[in-house]
Motif scaffolding. Structure first.
Motif, PDB file in Angstrom:
ATOM      1  N   ILE A  81      23.710 -75.519  95.012  1.00  0.00           N
ATOM      2  CA  ILE A  81      23.070 -76.781  94.641  1.00  0.00           C
ATOM      3  C   ILE A  81      21.617 -76.844  95.096  1.00  0.00           C
ATOM      4  O   ILE A  81      20.757 -77.391  94.389  1.00  0.00           O
ATOM      5  CB  ILE A  81      23.850 -77.980  95.234  1.00  0.00           C
ATOM      6  N   THR A  82      21.311 -76.281  96.256  1.00  0.00           N
ATOM      7  CA  THR A  82      19.953 -76.372  96.799  1.00  0.00           C
ATOM      8  C   THR A  82      18.890 -75.870  95.829  1.00  0.00           C
ATOM      9  O   THR A  82      17.864 -76.545  95.636  1.00  0.00           O
ATOM     10  CB  THR A  82      19.864 -75.619  98.139  1.00  0.00           C
ATOM     11  N   PRO A  83      19.062 -74.710  95.185  1.00  0.00           N
ATOM     12  CA  PRO A  83      18.032 -74.262  94.232  1.00  0.00           C
ATOM     13  C   PRO A  83      17.825 -75.237  93.080  1.00  0.00           C
ATOM     14  O   PRO A  83      16.706 -75.362  92.567  1.00  0.00           O
ATOM     15  CB  PRO A  83      18.570 -72.914  93.732  1.00  0.00           C
ATOM     16  N   VAL A  84      18.876 -75.936  92.665  1.00  0.00           N
ATOM     17  CA  VAL A  84      18.737 -76.920  91.586  1.00  0.00           C
ATOM     18  C   VAL A  84      17.877 -78.082  92.053  1.00  0.00           C
ATOM     19  O   VAL A  84      16.944 -78.522  91.356  1.00  0.00           O
ATOM     20  CB  VAL A  84      20.119 -77.424  91.128  1.00  0.00           C
ATOM     21  N   VAL A  85      18.177 -78.598  93.235  1.00  0.00           N
ATOM     22  CA  VAL A  85      17.424 -79.730  93.780  1.00  0.00           C
ATOM     23  C   VAL A  85      15.969 -79.347  94.004  1.00  0.00           C
ATOM     24  O   VAL A  85      15.052 -80.161  93.813  1.00  0.00           O
ATOM     25  CB  VAL A  85      18.070 -80.223  95.089  1.00  0.00           C
ATOM     26  N   GLU A  86      15.733 -78.114  94.380  1.00  0.00           N
ATOM     27  CA  GLU A  86      14.366 -77.673  94.651  1.00  0.00           C
ATOM     28  C   GLU A  86      13.585 -77.356  93.376  1.00  0.00           C
ATOM     29  O   GLU A  86      12.347 -77.399  93.389  1.00  0.00           O
ATOM     30  CB  GLU A  86      14.397 -76.432  95.549  1.00  0.00           C
ATOM     31  N   GLY A  87      14.289 -77.047  92.284  1.00  0.00           N
ATOM     32  CA  GLY A  87      13.557 -76.571  91.118  1.00  0.00           C
ATOM     33  C   GLY A  87      13.689 -77.352  89.832  1.00  0.00           C
ATOM     34  O   GLY A  87      12.855 -77.207  88.930  1.00  0.00           O
ATOM     35  N   ALA A  88      14.704 -78.211  89.720  1.00  0.00           N
ATOM     36  CA  ALA A  88      14.927 -78.921  88.455  1.00  0.00           C
ATOM     37  C   ALA A  88      14.025 -80.142  88.338  1.00  0.00           C
ATOM     38  O   ALA A  88      13.537 -80.674  89.335  1.00  0.00           O
ATOM     39  CB  ALA A  88      16.382 -79.344  88.337  1.00  0.00           C
ATOM     40  N   ALA A  95      20.238 -84.207  87.709  1.00  0.00           N
ATOM     41  CA  ALA A  95      21.618 -84.662  87.882  1.00  0.00           C
ATOM     42  C   ALA A  95      22.581 -83.828  87.036  1.00  0.00           C
ATOM     43  O   ALA A  95      23.630 -83.382  87.524  1.00  0.00           O
ATOM     44  CB  ALA A  95      21.728 -86.136  87.528  1.00  0.00           C
ATOM     45  N   LEU A  96      22.233 -83.619  85.776  1.00  0.00           N
ATOM     46  CA  LEU A  96      23.111 -82.868  84.892  1.00  0.00           C
ATOM     47  C   LEU A  96      23.219 -81.403  85.298  1.00  0.00           C
ATOM     48  O   LEU A  96      24.311 -80.820  85.267  1.00  0.00           O
ATOM     49  CB  LEU A  96      22.621 -82.979  83.451  1.00  0.00           C
ATOM     50  N   GLU A  97      22.105 -80.820  85.709  1.00  0.00           N
ATOM     51  CA  GLU A  97      22.152 -79.419  86.133  1.00  0.00           C
ATOM     52  C   GLU A  97      22.949 -79.279  87.423  1.00  0.00           C
ATOM     53  O   GLU A  97      23.690 -78.308  87.611  1.00  0.00           O
ATOM     54  CB  GLU A  97      20.736 -78.869  86.323  1.00  0.00           C
ATOM     55  N   THR A  98      22.809 -80.258  88.324  1.00  0.00           N
ATOM     56  CA  THR A  98      23.588 -80.229  89.563  1.00  0.00           C
ATOM     57  C   THR A  98      25.075 -80.288  89.258  1.00  0.00           C
ATOM     58  O   THR A  98      25.878 -79.518  89.796  1.00  0.00           O
ATOM     59  CB  THR A  98      23.201 -81.408  90.474  1.00  0.00           C
ATOM     60  N   PHE A 103      30.444 -77.808  88.730  1.00  0.00           N
ATOM     61  CA  PHE A 103      31.604 -77.535  87.883  1.00  0.00           C
ATOM     62  C   PHE A 103      31.795 -76.033  87.670  1.00  0.00           C
ATOM     63  O   PHE A 103      32.922 -75.532  87.716  1.00  0.00           O
ATOM     64  CB  PHE A 103      31.453 -78.226  86.527  1.00  0.00           C
ATOM     65  N   THR A 104      30.712 -75.327  87.444  1.00  0.00           N
ATOM     66  CA  THR A 104      30.797 -73.887  87.210  1.00  0.00           C
ATOM     67  C   THR A 104      31.284 -73.161  88.457  1.00  0.00           C
ATOM     68  O   THR A 104      32.111 -72.245  88.386  1.00  0.00           O
ATOM     69  CB  THR A 104      29.433 -73.331  86.767  1.00  0.00           C
ATOM     70  N   THR A 105      30.769 -73.580  89.606  1.00  0.00           N
ATOM     71  CA  THR A 105      31.171 -72.960  90.873  1.00  0.00           C
ATOM     72  C   THR A 105      32.645 -73.201  91.171  1.00  0.00           C
ATOM     73  O   THR A 105      33.338 -72.318  91.694  1.00  0.00           O
ATOM     74  CB  THR A 105      30.313 -73.509  92.018  1.00  0.00           C
ATOM     75  N   LEU A 193      32.518 -81.093  80.601  1.00  0.00           N
ATOM     76  CA  LEU A 193      32.451 -82.145  81.609  1.00  0.00           C
ATOM     77  C   LEU A 193      31.039 -82.706  81.733  1.00  0.00           C
ATOM     78  O   LEU A 193      30.842 -83.917  81.797  1.00  0.00           O
ATOM     79  CB  LEU A 193      32.901 -81.597  82.967  1.00  0.00           C
ATOM     80  N   THR A 194      30.066 -81.809  81.758  1.00  0.00           N
ATOM     81  CA  THR A 194      28.676 -82.239  81.885  1.00  0.00           C
ATOM     82  C   THR A 194      28.251 -83.051  80.672  1.00  0.00           C
ATOM     83  O   THR A 194      27.593 -84.092  80.804  1.00  0.00           O
ATOM     84  CB  THR A 194      27.753 -81.024  82.055  1.00  0.00           C
ATOM     85  N   ALA A 195      28.627 -82.596  79.502  1.00  0.00           N
ATOM     86  CA  ALA A 195      28.274 -83.318  78.273  1.00  0.00           C
ATOM     87  C   ALA A 195      28.931 -84.691  78.232  1.00  0.00           C
ATOM     88  O   ALA A 195      28.313 -85.675  77.803  1.00  0.00           O
ATOM     89  CB  ALA A 195      28.671 -82.493  77.052  1.00  0.00           C
ATOM     90  N   ARG A 196      30.165 -84.767  78.667  1.00  0.00           N
ATOM     91  CA  ARG A 196      30.855 -86.065  78.688  1.00  0.00           C
ATOM     92  C   ARG A 196      30.157 -87.038  79.642  1.00  0.00           C
ATOM     93  O   ARG A 196      29.976 -88.217  79.323  1.00  0.00           O
ATOM     94  CB  ARG A 196      32.315 -85.884  79.111  1.00  0.00           C
ATOM     95  N   PHE A 197      29.778 -86.552  80.808  1.00  0.00           N
ATOM     96  CA  PHE A 197      29.103 -87.421  81.762  1.00  0.00           C
ATOM     97  C   PHE A 197      27.776 -87.907  81.191  1.00  0.00           C
ATOM     98  O   PHE A 197      27.408 -89.078  81.353  1.00  0.00           O
ATOM     99  CB  PHE A 197      28.866 -86.698  83.088  1.00  0.00           C
ATOM    100  N   GLU A 198      27.045 -87.027  80.527  1.00  0.00           N
ATOM    101  CA  GLU A 198      25.769 -87.435  79.934  1.00  0.00           C
ATOM    102  C   GLU A 198      25.987 -88.529  78.897  1.00  0.00           C
ATOM    103  O   GLU A 198      25.250 -89.524  78.866  1.00  0.00           O
ATOM    104  CB  GLU A 198      25.058 -86.236  79.299  1.00  0.00           C
ATOM    105  N   ARG A 199      26.998 -88.368  78.052  1.00  0.00           N
ATOM    106  CA  ARG A 199      27.265 -89.385  77.040  1.00  0.00           C
ATOM    107  C   ARG A 199      27.635 -90.719  77.683  1.00  0.00           C
ATOM    108  O   ARG A 199      27.191 -91.788  77.240  1.00  0.00           O
ATOM    109  CB  ARG A 199      28.389 -88.920  76.104  1.00  0.00           C
ATOM    110  N   ILE A 200      28.435 -90.654  78.724  1.00  0.00           N
ATOM    111  CA  ILE A 200      28.838 -91.878  79.420  1.00  0.00           C
ATOM    112  C   ILE A 200      27.645 -92.546  80.073  1.00  0.00           C
ATOM    113  O   ILE A 200      27.465 -93.771  80.005  1.00  0.00           O
ATOM    114  CB  ILE A 200      29.925 -91.563  80.465  1.00  0.00           C
ATOM    115  N   LEU A 201      26.794 -91.746  80.713  1.00  0.00           N
ATOM    116  CA  LEU A 201      25.619 -92.303  81.385  1.00  0.00           C
ATOM    117  C   LEU A 201      24.685 -92.955  80.375  1.00  0.00           C
ATOM    118  O   LEU A 201      24.139 -94.043  80.617  1.00  0.00           O
ATOM    119  CB  LEU A 201      24.890 -91.200  82.152  1.00  0.00           C
ATOM    120  N   VAL A 202      24.496 -92.321  79.248  1.00  0.00           N
ATOM    121  CA  VAL A 202      23.644 -92.884  78.202  1.00  0.00           C
ATOM    122  C   VAL A 202      24.232 -94.199  77.698  1.00  0.00           C
ATOM    123  O   VAL A 202      23.525 -95.191  77.527  1.00  0.00           O
ATOM    124  CB  VAL A 202      23.473 -91.881  77.043  1.00  0.00           C
ATOM    125  N   ALA A 203      25.532 -94.212  77.481  1.00  0.00           N
ATOM    126  CA  ALA A 203      26.175 -95.426  76.981  1.00  0.00           C
ATOM    127  C   ALA A 203      26.082 -96.568  77.992  1.00  0.00           C
ATOM    128  O   ALA A 203      25.891 -97.730  77.609  1.00  0.00           O
ATOM    129  CB  ALA A 203      27.630 -95.140  76.648  1.00  0.00           C
TER     130      ALA A 203
END
Length: 222
Positions: A81-88, A95-98, A103-105, A193-203
């Motif tokens: 997670i640290t590289p995502v927080v440092e670079g995204a 949030a989505l990349e994290t 999920f992938t891990t 899972l990531t796509a579902r969360f994005e759709r929910i957050l947008v809604a």
């Protein structure tokens, strides 16, 4: 017991590091699926297909084994997670990349997450203290991402500390809620899972990744 070429003691020809990893993996699976209180060293031994005395020989007590599981899981999660927080890019992209990274891990066994977030660990015990310390490290890393998102949104160097505290509290709860939902719906892939969360957050927020929030004129009272 035998000794491998590097001098590490193992059993039945298995090098000690491999045997330890085998036991830790079995313990993570048992603790994650059943919770600390429901797991015995005997159950871990059965899952690892070894003897109970051998588990004790490698790790000592059940508590010591749980501590090792928590420490290993914490380092794994922080490491990805640290590289995502440092670079995204702050905000939704981060949030989505994290989430997708988590999920992938955890894709092979999402229940491992519960080893770190077991709410029923005995208070004032070593397992509770180590798990709390691991969660604190995850929360601290989340705070970095939250503060970056708030600064990005406001276009300012300073953030409201109460906003940051509330947002991070919500974020930590959201991640664990998503993980527990995933455990109940194991057919979902990390991408789904990531796509579902994005759709929910947008809604829920009416925020669109490609632009600012849509503004709706107030409706007259009837």
């Amino acid at each position: 017991m035998t000794t491998d070429r590097t001098g590490h003691v193992g059993t039945r020809g298995m090098p000690r590091p491999e045997r330890e990893a085998q036991i830790l993996d079995a313990a993570l699976a048992e603790f994650g699926e059943r919770g600390y209180h429901q797991v015995s060293v005997a159950a871990i031994a059965r899952r690892a297909a070894i003897s109970k005395p051998l588990v004790h020989a490698y790790f000592g007590t059940k508590d010591a084994l749980y501590v090792r599981c928590v420490e290993a899981l914490t380092e794994t999660l922080l490491g990805v997670i640290t590289p995502v927080v440092e670079g995204a890019e702050p905000g939704m992209p981060m949030a989505l990349e994290t989430l997708q990274t988590i999920f992938t891990t955890m894709r092979e066994r999402p229940t491992d997450w519960m080893v770190l977030y077991d709410e029923n660990l005995p208070r004032d015990s070593s397992v509770h203290q180590v798990a709390a310390a691991g969660r604190d490290r995850m929360t601290d890393l989340g705070a970095v991402g939250v503060r970056a998102a708030l600064r990005h949104h406001a276009g300012a160097a300073e953030v409201d500390e109460v906003d940051a505290s509330m947002m991070n509290h919500v974020w930590q709860s959201v991640v664990t809620s998503l993980m527990t939902w995933w455990i109940e719906h194991p057919d979902q892939t990390p991408a789904e899972l990531t796509a579902r969360f994005e759709r929910i957050l947008v809604a829920m927020t009416d925020v669109h990744p490609s632009g600012p929030p849509r503004r709706h004129p107030p409706q007259p009272l009837r």
